[in-house]
Design an enzyme around this catalytic site. Structure first.
Site, PDB file in Angstrom:
ATOM      1  N   HIS A  59       0.843  -1.191   0.000  1.00  0.00           N
ATOM      2  CA  HIS A  59       0.000   0.000   0.000  1.00  0.00           C
ATOM      3  C   HIS A  59       0.875   1.236   0.000  1.00  0.00           C
ATOM      4  O   HIS A  59       2.103   1.139   0.094  1.00  0.00           O
ATOM      5  CB  HIS A  59      -0.957  -0.009   1.207  1.00  0.00           C
ATOM      6  N   ASP A  61       1.417   4.946   1.899  1.00  0.00           N
ATOM      7  CA  ASP A  61       1.035   5.756   3.058  1.00  0.00           C
ATOM      8  C   ASP A  61       1.199   7.239   2.728  1.00  0.00           C
ATOM      9  O   ASP A  61       2.318   7.721   2.516  1.00  0.00           O
ATOM     10  CB  ASP A  61       1.905   5.387   4.262  1.00  0.00           C
ATOM     11  N   LYS A 208      20.989  -2.271   0.365  1.00  0.00           N
ATOM     12  CA  LYS A 208      22.039  -1.876  -0.589  1.00  0.00           C
ATOM     13  C   LYS A 208      21.766  -0.505  -1.174  1.00  0.00           C
ATOM     14  O   LYS A 208      20.689   0.044  -1.020  1.00  0.00           O
ATOM     15  CB  LYS A 208      22.078  -2.891  -1.745  1.00  0.00           C
TER      16      LYS A 208
HETATM   17 MN    MN Z   1       1.931   1.476   6.036  1.00  0.00          MN
END
Ligand code: MN
Length: 271
Positions: A59, A61, A208
């Site tokens: 998802h 944010d 990395k």
């Molecule tokens: Mn989240």
């Protein structure tokens, strides 16, 4: 203590209080996420970040700086540039401002375990006659984003809570403007690249590549260098008058629109 300093600290105390849910959910001995104890200098313009979060379910944010914290929404399918798309944005707990520099991995088994990529960031401003506080309270926030990826006019509209809802569900909708598209609104999600480090999710997960460049904790003066009082760093100042006029014209059809349908949605792990 000089008055300006005192007001800074009391603002910080208020922000910390708002973060109690955020802090309760996390074990800072185990996760590298910020605890919210670092004081982030207020910016002249409200900041926003979008973190791509590869948790139980991927998802995005969305976090908007608001009174010393980030108001936060988990956008389950990610933002779309197509104004026809209404994207479910589930309101989650307020996050600390230094979270806006977090890119890395939350250990498995911890709250929100998974990899976090800084997908977009920049500044936001409220649109229309209402203040941001009024818009949030009313559940109708119209705002402009000045990000690296997302630009132009957007709306967040809160839906009515149903009996079984544990959180407030909002819809994130792109307003029609020069940054909107009519099809394939989620093509913007195709590029798997951090705006802070240039890294793909798997490079971040592997620890990395380049270190993320700070934004919230960027040295003072440096952050200001890309911002001049009323336009974003990437807006052509000469085109500003024209932009405003266009924005007014395209916003009108969306006003008063009633949102009563819920997109298909399975409750994911949202954090
Ligand atoms: Mn989240």
């Amino acid at each position: 203590m000089p008055p300006c300093e005192r007001s800074g600290w009391s603002r910080f105390a208020v922000a910390l209080k708002k973060l109690s849910t955020y802090r309760k959910k996390r074990d800072f001995g185990k996760t590298a996420e910020p605890s919210g104890e670092v004081k982030v200098a207020p910016a002249r313009q409200r900041r926003f970040v979008i973190q791509k979060h590869d948790a139980t379910r991927l998802h995005y944010d969305l976090r908007l700086e608001f009174d010393g914290v980030f108001k936060s929404w988990a956008v389950t399918r990610g933002p779309s540039l197509d104004p026809h798309d209404k994207r479910l944005a589930v309101e989650v707990e307020d996050h600390p401002l230094d979270y806006g520099d977090f890119e890395g991995t939350i250990p498995k088994g911890q709250y929100g375990g998974g990899t976090v990529q800084m997908w977009d960031r920049g500044y936001w401003e409220i649109e229309g006659p209402r203040t941001a506080q009024e818009g949030l309270k009313k559940g109708d926030l119209k705002f402009t984003l000045h990000g690296s990826k997302l630009k132009g006019s957007w709306a967040l509209v809160r839906m009515k809570r149903r009996e079984f809802d544990k959180r407030d569900n909002w819809l994130l909708i792109k307003h029609r403007d020069e940054h909107a598209v009519d099809a394939q609104g989620d093509a913007i999600l195709a590029e798997d690249k951090s705006v802070a480090s240039g890294r793909a999710l798997d490079e971040i997960a592997a620890g990395k590549g380049r270190k993320p460049k700070p934004f919230m904790l960027a040295k003072e003066g440096k952050a200001d260098a890309v911002w001049n009082s009323n336009h974003a760093f990437d807006v052509d100042p000469k085109a500003n008058g024209k932009d405003k006029k266009e924005k007014k014209a395209v916003e009108a059809p969306l006003r008063g629109k009633v949102v009563d349908s819920m997109p298909d949605f399975i409750e994911p792990e949202l954090v």
